[in-house]
Design a protein around this motif. Structure first.
Motif, short mmCIF file in Angstrom:
data_model
loop_
_atom_site.label_atom_id
_atom_site.label_comp_id
_atom_site.label_asym_id
_atom_site.label_seq_id
_atom_site.Cartn_x
_atom_site.Cartn_y
_atom_site.Cartn_z
N MET A 83 0.93 -1.31 0.08
CA MET A 83 0.11 -0.06 0.03
C MET A 83 0.83 1.09 0.06
SD MET A 83 -2.76 1.19 2.80
CE MET A 83 -3.21 2.94 3.04
N GLU A 84 0.49 2.15 -0.82
CA GLU A 84 1.25 3.60 -0.71
C GLU A 84 0.40 4.33 0.30
OE1 GLU A 84 2.05 7.02 -3.71
OE2 GLU A 84 1.88 5.00 -4.52
N TYR A 85 1.35 4.87 1.01
CA TYR A 85 0.58 5.72 2.27
C TYR A 85 0.66 7.12 1.86
CZ TYR A 85 0.76 1.39 5.29
OH TYR A 85 0.54 0.32 5.79
N SER A 86 -0.32 7.58 2.53
CA SER A 86 -0.43 9.45 2.16
C SER A 86 0.82 10.17 2.60
CB SER A 86 -1.76 9.73 3.02
OG SER A 86 -1.31 9.70 4.38
N HIS A 87 1.68 9.66 3.56
CA HIS A 87 2.67 10.67 3.94
C HIS A 87 3.94 9.54 4.31
CE1 HIS A 87 -0.63 13.07 4.87
NE2 HIS A 87 -0.17 14.04 4.52
N SER A 88 4.98 10.19 4.38
CA SER A 88 6.35 9.45 4.84
C SER A 88 5.89 9.24 6.57
CB SER A 88 7.56 10.17 4.74
OG SER A 88 7.49 11.53 5.53
N ASP A 89 6.68 8.33 6.91
CA ASP A 89 6.67 7.86 8.21
C ASP A 89 6.78 9.08 9.25
OD1 ASP A 89 6.03 5.32 7.63
OD2 ASP A 89 7.93 4.70 8.52
N THR A 90 7.84 10.06 8.83
CA THR A 90 7.96 11.22 9.59
C THR A 90 6.76 12.17 9.75
OG1 THR A 90 10.38 10.73 9.16
CG2 THR A 90 9.67 13.15 9.98
N GLU A 91 6.02 12.06 8.33
CA GLU A 91 5.15 13.19 8.17
C GLU A 91 3.70 12.55 8.91
OE1 GLU A 91 5.90 15.29 4.09
OE2 GLU A 91 5.39 13.31 4.22
N LEU A 92 3.72 11.01 8.97
CA LEU A 92 2.55 10.59 9.54
C LEU A 92 2.43 10.90 10.91
CD1 LEU A 92 1.98 7.09 7.44
CD2 LEU A 92 0.43 9.04 7.60
N ILE A 93 3.58 10.87 11.79
CA ILE A 93 3.53 10.97 13.17
C ILE A 93 3.12 12.19 13.37
CG2 ILE A 93 5.30 11.51 14.97
CD1 ILE A 93 6.80 9.09 13.64
N LYS A 94 3.08 13.24 12.80
CA LYS A 94 2.46 14.84 12.86
C LYS A 94 1.09 14.68 12.45
CE LYS A 94 7.20 16.58 12.89
NZ LYS A 94 7.81 17.17 12.39
N GLN A 95 0.48 13.80 11.77
CA GLN A 95 -0.90 13.79 11.31
C GLN A 95 -1.89 13.85 12.61
OE1 GLN A 95 -2.19 13.74 8.01
NE2 GLN A 95 -0.25 14.72 7.79
N PRO A 96 -2.98 14.31 12.51
CA PRO A 96 -3.99 14.50 13.41
C PRO A 96 -4.65 13.25 13.59
CG PRO A 96 -4.73 15.79 11.62
CD PRO A 96 -3.34 15.46 11.24
N ILE A 97 -4.74 12.51 14.67
CA ILE A 97 -5.34 11.42 14.92
C ILE A 97 -7.04 11.32 14.69
CG2 ILE A 97 -5.69 11.41 17.21
CD1 ILE A 97 -4.97 8.29 17.15
N GLY A 98 -7.48 12.73 15.17
CA GLY A 98 -8.75 13.15 15.10
C GLY A 98 -9.30 12.90 13.59
N TYR A 99 -8.41 13.45 12.60
CA TYR A 99 -9.07 13.29 11.10
C TYR A 99 -8.97 11.82 10.74
CZ TYR A 99 -9.06 12.96 6.40
OH TYR A 99 -9.27 12.69 4.88
N TRP A 100 -7.96 11.00 10.92
CA TRP A 100 -7.87 9.81 10.52
C TRP A 100 -8.62 8.75 11.18
CZ3 TRP A 100 -5.95 9.08 5.96
CH2 TRP A 100 -4.82 9.97 5.40
N SER A 101 -8.92 8.92 12.59
CA SER A 101 -9.91 8.16 13.14
C SER A 101 -11.39 8.29 12.68
CB SER A 101 -9.80 8.41 14.73
OG SER A 101 -10.20 9.42 15.06
#
Length: 152
Positions: free
Chosen positions: A1-19
């Protein structure tokens, strides 16, 4: 799967949005599949509560478990219980006990098979360990933000 962001960027993504996005995708898919079968998700919940019970349950018993599922509320849940009775899937005795009819049992079995297929679809390429970690993390996020889940 191709993720939306790199791991470094994903760590900073808002869990509220993704949940929220995961919730919306899962609930939309589940409700759409159940609608194709001819029912709603809350009606499925009612059937499942009755099918898995060792003896008939009261409306209050069923409501106590289900009314907080996805913010359903008592009024909507009462309407869904009434709909299962109107459809001939559930009987309600004079004593207020709800029980599946043979037609309700057959429909429950069909819907349960669909739910198994949906579960497998959602869990494709996700190990049990990853799934367990995800749920534990989400429960900690709920706790850390002062929220409550159905089991609290």
């Amino acid at each position: 799967m191709e993720y939306s962001h790199s791991d470094t960027e994903l760590i900073k993504q808002p869990i509220g949005y993704w949940s929220w996005a995961a919730y919306k995708a899962v609930v939309t898919r589940t409700r759409g599949a159940l609608a194709e079968l001819g029912t709603t998700q809350p009606q499925w919940w009612v059937l499942a509560q009755l099918a898995r019970a060792e003896e008939p349950r009261t409306r209050d018993d069923v409501s106590a478990v289900l009314r907080d599922y996805l913010d359903t509320g008592q009024e909507a849940l009462d309407a869904d219980i009434d709909a299962t009775v109107a459809r001939g899937w559930v009987t309600e005795s004079a004593g207020g006990r709800l029980d599946l009819t043979p037609e309700g049992r057959a429909f429950y079995d069909k819907a349960a098979a669909l739910q198994d297929e949906l579960w497998a679809e959602r869990h494709a390429d996700i190990s049990d360990e990853e799934y367990l970690t995800t749920l534990k993390v989400l429960q900690r996020v709920i706790r850390n933000t002062g929220g409550r889940a159905w089991h609290h």
